[in-house]
Design an enzyme around this catalytic site. Structure first.
Site, PDB file in Angstrom:
ATOM      1  N   GLN A  80       0.799  -1.224   0.000  1.00  0.00           N
ATOM      2  CA  GLN A  80       0.000   0.000   0.000  1.00  0.00           C
ATOM      3  C   GLN A  80       0.835   1.279   0.000  1.00  0.00           C
ATOM      4  O   GLN A  80       0.276   2.372   0.046  1.00  0.00           O
ATOM      5  CB  GLN A  80      -0.931  -0.004   1.216  1.00  0.00           C
ATOM      6  CG  GLN A  80      -1.950  -1.131   1.167  1.00  0.00           C
ATOM      7  CD  GLN A  80      -2.823  -1.183   2.408  1.00  0.00           C
ATOM      8  OE1 GLN A  80      -2.684  -0.392   3.334  1.00  0.00           O
ATOM      9  NE2 GLN A  80      -3.734  -2.140   2.438  1.00  0.00           N
ATOM     10  N   TYR A 134     -10.625 -10.244  10.220  1.00  0.00           N
ATOM     11  CA  TYR A 134     -10.758 -10.994   8.984  1.00  0.00           C
ATOM     12  C   TYR A 134     -11.015 -12.477   9.246  1.00  0.00           C
ATOM     13  O   TYR A 134     -11.600 -13.170   8.407  1.00  0.00           O
ATOM     14  CB  TYR A 134      -9.508 -10.804   8.117  1.00  0.00           C
ATOM     15  CG  TYR A 134      -9.372  -9.396   7.601  1.00  0.00           C
ATOM     16  CD1 TYR A 134     -10.274  -8.905   6.664  1.00  0.00           C
ATOM     17  CD2 TYR A 134      -8.369  -8.547   8.062  1.00  0.00           C
ATOM     18  CE1 TYR A 134     -10.173  -7.600   6.188  1.00  0.00           C
ATOM     19  CE2 TYR A 134      -8.262  -7.246   7.598  1.00  0.00           C
ATOM     20  CZ  TYR A 134      -9.166  -6.775   6.665  1.00  0.00           C
ATOM     21  OH  TYR A 134      -9.071  -5.482   6.209  1.00  0.00           O
ATOM     22  N   GLU A 189     -16.203   3.361   7.126  1.00  0.00           N
ATOM     23  CA  GLU A 189     -16.903   4.490   7.724  1.00  0.00           C
ATOM     24  C   GLU A 189     -16.817   5.758   6.887  1.00  0.00           C
ATOM     25  O   GLU A 189     -15.817   6.003   6.187  1.00  0.00           O
ATOM     26  CB  GLU A 189     -16.317   4.804   9.102  1.00  0.00           C
ATOM     27  CG  GLU A 189     -16.512   3.707  10.125  1.00  0.00           C
ATOM     28  CD  GLU A 189     -15.991   4.096  11.501  1.00  0.00           C
ATOM     29  OE1 GLU A 189     -16.125   3.266  12.423  1.00  0.00           O
ATOM     30  OE2 GLU A 189     -15.465   5.216  11.661  1.00  0.00           O
ATOM     31  N   HIS A 228      -1.332   0.548   5.467  1.00  0.00           N
ATOM     32  CA  HIS A 228      -2.128   1.563   6.158  1.00  0.00           C
ATOM     33  C   HIS A 228      -1.380   2.877   6.373  1.00  0.00           C
ATOM     34  O   HIS A 228      -1.101   3.292   7.497  1.00  0.00           O
ATOM     35  CB  HIS A 228      -2.626   1.013   7.507  1.00  0.00           C
ATOM     36  CG  HIS A 228      -3.705  -0.015   7.366  1.00  0.00           C
ATOM     37  ND1 HIS A 228      -4.534  -0.358   8.411  1.00  0.00           N
ATOM     38  CD2 HIS A 228      -4.081  -0.789   6.307  1.00  0.00           C
ATOM     39  CE1 HIS A 228      -5.384  -1.298   8.000  1.00  0.00           C
ATOM     40  NE2 HIS A 228      -5.110  -1.577   6.717  1.00  0.00           N
ATOM     41  N   TYR A 235     -12.650   9.150  17.091  1.00  0.00           N
ATOM     42  CA  TYR A 235     -13.535   8.407  16.207  1.00  0.00           C
ATOM     43  C   TYR A 235     -13.502   6.895  16.447  1.00  0.00           C
ATOM     44  O   TYR A 235     -14.062   6.129  15.668  1.00  0.00           O
ATOM     45  CB  TYR A 235     -13.255   8.796  14.756  1.00  0.00           C
ATOM     46  CG  TYR A 235     -13.737  10.217  14.529  1.00  0.00           C
ATOM     47  CD1 TYR A 235     -15.011  10.469  14.056  1.00  0.00           C
ATOM     48  CD2 TYR A 235     -12.950  11.311  14.913  1.00  0.00           C
ATOM     49  CE1 TYR A 235     -15.491  11.768  13.925  1.00  0.00           C
ATOM     50  CE2 TYR A 235     -13.425  12.607  14.793  1.00  0.00           C
ATOM     51  CZ  TYR A 235     -14.691  12.825  14.301  1.00  0.00           C
ATOM     52  OH  TYR A 235     -15.176  14.120  14.190  1.00  0.00           O
TER      53      TYR A 235
END
Length: 430
Positions: free
Chosen positions: A124, A305, A284, A188, A294
């Site tokens: 990523q 998972y 979200e 991430h 949050y």
């Protein structure tokens, strides 16, 4: 008697007029039906969690009435990650491997533009988001986020550099911010950039996708899993919510995020909106306010998972914000943008989010801070939509992981055309 006759005549006239109006109303309603449909999601959810309020998930579907056309205008990109407009109306597009391209709205594409430090483009990571400085026309400065790899590990870094006059390279690149701590993986990074009205910068960061770092999203001494608010020089913006809190990083604006890859400011309200990837379920959409928590990973509408609950398996806790909307199964939301045009009137101020594993663009209708409708665009294309941008020409532009650049625009034709690999049109309803 004469009075009775006159009264009867008027009564018959108004009865006829009323019937005519009802007939016309029925005709108009048939031409323009109420634009509400069943929810677009029909698969079973991954969890049995109960939403906190009606409309928090699986809202009614909507359908675009205005005829529009989607075309692939280029297939030349290598793993594009972000697309944004320059002031002159051209598009600037990052490629994960560490290069930049400039494209026109008719699909002409420049050669690769270099000038960046080495990026960690595993999984990523890579060269990620880009945003022109508010004074780009004179300064030619572009701001970037990227995954920086070092012997200590990797992190989300923010840098800036000048686009050379001949547009062949980025000059004098310098890193202005690092989302510490370093961690040795390639997942991430979050990594969207948005300039606020004062010329300061919002940055999103992920919590690095490890059980070792997951709870950093709740820790104010780390920059993992946060919305960061910095000046163009990389310093904390005065007035940030934790600037005077002992032990907290002063650049933090909000916290408790998992992997936020979508960020934009509402063109009318000025509100900051964010989309973030959940685990298995629980993606979200959040309305971001300064200093708010949050919830990740303490509360979530997703599961591991492997099917296990996350933490205590709770979705609400005092002092933690609820998402305005969530998806289960996941959208896998990446880049997003508010449609800031009136060319397609029903899209005005709607939010468009690129879906990765879901392979469509989500159109989200928001009214008074609530989601009231959802539509799926380009679902038949089978593409992972990495980013979406709104153009001054009233079109949307989107890049996909396979290297395509799409233009999605109103068409002047009301005829239904055959689908093809590069273009399709939707007939006008009614």
């Amino acid at each position: 008697m004469k009075h009775l006759i006159i009264t009867s005549i008027f009564s018959l006239y108004f009865l006829f007029l009323s019937a005519a109006c009802d007939e016309q109303k029925t005709k108009n309603e048939q031409e323009i039906p109420e634009n509400k449909f069943p929810p677009v999601e029909t698969q079973n959810p991954n969890t049995d969690y109960t939403p906190a309020f009606v409309g928090q998930t699986r809202i009614s579907g909507v359908k675009t009435i205005t005829p529009y056309e989607a075309k692939v205008i280029s297939t030349e990109f290598d793993s594009p990650w972000a697309v944004v407009f320059l002031p002159d109306g051209r598009l600037v597009i990052t490629e994960k491997g560490g290069s930049l391209r400039i494209a026109t709205t008719d699909g002409s594409v420049s050669g690769k533009i270099y000038g960046f430090p080495e990026v960690d483009d595993r999984n990523q990571g890579g060269l990620l988001d880009v945003a022109p400085a508010p004074d780009f026309t004179t300064s030619r400065l572009l701001y970037f986020t990227f995954a920086e790899r070092t012997p200590k590990g990797s992190l989300t870094a923010v840098g800036k550099g000048r686009l050379s006059d001949d547009e062949t390279n980025i000059e004098n690149f310098q890193i202005i911010y690092r989302a510490i701590p370093y961690f040795d993986n390639s997942m991430h990074f979050g990594s969207r950039i948005v300039f606020d009205k004062s010329g300061n910068i919002f940055i999103t960061t992920g919590e690095r996708s490890s059980l070792e770092t997951r709870y950093n999203a709740q820790k104010l001494e780390t920059a993992h899993g946060k919305v960061i608010h910095i000046t163009p020089e990389g310093k904390a913006v005065p007035g940030n919510p934790f600037i005077n809190k002992a032990g907290a990083l002063p650049e933090i604006y909000s916290y408790g995020h998992r992997n936020p890859q979508g960020l934009d400011i509402h063109p009318v309200t000025g509100e900051l909106w964010l989309s973030e990837m959940g685990p298995r379920g629980g993606d979200e959409l959040n309305l971001i306010e300064a200093g708010k928590d949050y919830g990740w990973p303490t509360i979530t509408y997703g599961i591991e998972y492997n099917g296990n609950t996350i933490g205590d398996g709770i979705t609400q806790k005092e002092g933690m914000e609820q998402p305005v909307y969530y998806w289960d199964p996941v959208l896998s939301p990446s880049g997003m943008v508010f449609y800031n045009s009136t060319v397609i009137p029903e899209w005005e101020n709607n939010l468009f989010i690129g879906g990765l594993s879901s392979r469509h663009i989500a159109r989200i209708v928001i009214e008074n801070g609530k989601v009231v409708g959802e539509e799926r665009l380009l679902a038949d294309e089978g593409e992972r939509f990495r980013d979406v941008e709104s153009g001054s020409d009233g079109a949307l532009y989107a890049v996909t992981d396979s290297g395509k650049l799409y233009r999605i625009a109103k068409t002047n034709s009301n005829k239904l055309l055959m689908f093809s690999k590069k273009s399709y049109k939707y007939k006008q309803h009614g």
